[in-house]
Enzyme design. Structure first.
Site, PDB file in Angstrom:
ATOM      1  N   SER A  34       8.545   3.471   5.164  1.00  0.00           N
ATOM      2  CA  SER A  34       9.703   3.422   4.289  1.00  0.00           C
ATOM      3  C   SER A  34       9.265   3.417   2.837  1.00  0.00           C
ATOM      4  CB  SER A  34      10.568   2.204   4.610  1.00  0.00           C
ATOM      5  OG  SER A  34      11.860   2.392   4.093  1.00  0.00           O
ATOM      6  N   HIS A  50       4.740  -7.685  -0.310  1.00  0.00           N
ATOM      7  CA  HIS A  50       4.359  -8.935  -0.970  1.00  0.00           C
ATOM      8  C   HIS A  50       5.026  -9.048  -2.341  1.00  0.00           C
ATOM      9  CE1 HIS A  50       1.044  -9.870   1.938  1.00  0.00           C
ATOM     10  NE2 HIS A  50       1.226  -8.581   2.182  1.00  0.00           N
ATOM     11  N   ASP A 100       0.882  -1.167   0.000  1.00  0.00           N
ATOM     12  CA  ASP A 100       0.000   0.000   0.000  1.00  0.00           C
ATOM     13  C   ASP A 100       0.917   1.213   0.000  1.00  0.00           C
ATOM     14  OD1 ASP A 100      -2.000  -1.846   0.417  1.00  0.00           O
ATOM     15  OD2 ASP A 100      -2.764  -0.930   2.256  1.00  0.00           O
TER      16      ASP A 100
END
Length: 263
Positions: free
Chosen positions: A228, A142, A86
Site C-alpha cells: 500500500s 512507524h 520502507d
C-alpha cells in the site's frame, strides 16, 4: 494496452468483498505453505525476519512480520523527520494552496485527502511525501516523529491498486481509497500520517488495540496487510527536506527525510 478495459477490470476488482476473500485466505493456516514461494517471488530476505520462516502461522503473519532488532536504525538527530516505512518515493514537494501537485500526473487537495477535516488549514502550505510499499517491502509503519497523538480517523473507501498503474490510470486513488489517518503533534507543529489501503489489502491496523497518547520517533504505529501507500504531510513552514531526495528514491524506515524546525 487497452487502458479502458484494464480500468474496468480494476473497478470490478476494487470491491471490498474481493479483498475480504483474499485476506481470509492470507490469514488461514493453509496459506503458510506459500510463504517460501512468496518470499522467493518478491525477493524478500528471510534472514531479516524476526522469526524463522517456519514459525509464521500464515502468509499474513509473515507479511506483517517484524524485523530483527537493529536492522532499521533511527536517524540520531532529534529534529529529524524520518521515513515511517520502507518505500519508494512516488510523490513529494511543497503543498501549494492546499494542493499536492503532480502525483503521477494528478493533483490532490489536502481537503479531500484528509476527508474535509478542520485540521486541513494547518497543511495548506506544508510539505508532502507519497511513499509506496511494494510486496517486497517491510510492511510495518512507524512514527515519523515524536509527539502526542492529537486525533485519528478511519475513512471508508475503495481498494484500488496504488501501484504505478493505479495512480496513473485510475482517478484520484489516494483520496478515494480507504484511509487511516493519524495526526501527531510535534514540538514544532502537526504531522499527518495517512495510511492508504489498496487492492488485496484486507485492512490497515494500528500496531496495538489502544493507540498510546504519545508516540516516540521510530515506535510502532500501524501495519498493512499487503502492499500500500503512506502519504506524509507536515504543517506549513516547519519542514525542510533533504536536498538529495527525489522522485524514485528508495528510503528505509528510520532514514531521515529532512529536518523539522520552528516557523
Amino acid at each position: 494496452m487497452n487502458r479502458p478495459f484494464f480500468r474496468l477490470l480494476t473497478e470490478l476488482s476494487s470491491r471490498k468483498w474481493i479483498s475480504r476473500i483474499t485476506g481470509a485466505f492470507a490469514q488461514s493456516g493453509v496459506s503458510r505453505l506459500f510463504i517460501r514461494r512468496f518470499a522467493k517471488l518478491y525477493g524478500i530476505p528471510l534472514k531479516d525476519a524476526e522469526k524463522h520462516v517456519s514459525e509464521y502461522r500464515s502468509l499474513n503473519e509473515f507479511f506483517t512480520r517484524r524485523l530483527k532488532p537493529g536492522l532499521r536504525p533511527i536517524h540520531e538527530h532529534p529534529d529529524s523527520l524520518v521515513s515511517p516505512v520502507d518505500a519508494l518515493i512516488t510523490g513529494m514537494g511543497r503543498i501549494e494552496s492546499g494542493q499536492l501537485l503532480r502525483v503521477k500526473g494528478q493533483d490532490y487537495s489536502v481537503d479531500e485527502l484528509l476527508n474535509m477535516s478542520p485540521r486541513t488549514v494547518n497543511y495548506k502550505h506544508g510539505y508532502f511525501f507519497v511513499l509506496y510499499l511494494s510486496p517486497t517491502d517491510y510492511h510495518r509503519i512507524h512514527a515519523p516523529a515524536s509527539g502526542a497523538v492529537l486525533e485519528k480517523e478511519h475513512v471508508p473507501g475503495k481498494v484500488y491498486p496504488v501501484n504505478d498503474f493505479g495512480l496513473t490510470q485510475m482517478r484520484r486513488v489516494l483520496s478515494r481509497n480507504e484511509r487511516l489517518i493519524t495526526y501527531i503533534g510535534h514540538a514544532f507543529g502537526e504531522i499527518a500520517v495517512v495510511k492508504v489501503g489498496a487492492m488485496n489489502v484486507s485492512s490497515i491496523r494500528y500496531a496495538s488495540a489502544n493507540l498510546p497518547d504519545r508516540l516516540e520517533r521510530g515506535g510502532d504505529l500501524a501495519y498493512f496487510e499487503f502492499g500500500s501507500t503512506v502519504v506524509l504531510l507536515t504543517e506549513s513552514g516547519i519542514f525542510t527536506p533533504r536536498e538529495d531526495l527525489k522522485l524514485g528514491s528508495k528510503v528505509k524506515m528510520g532514514e531521515e527525510l529532512g529536518r523539522l524546525h520552528e516557523k
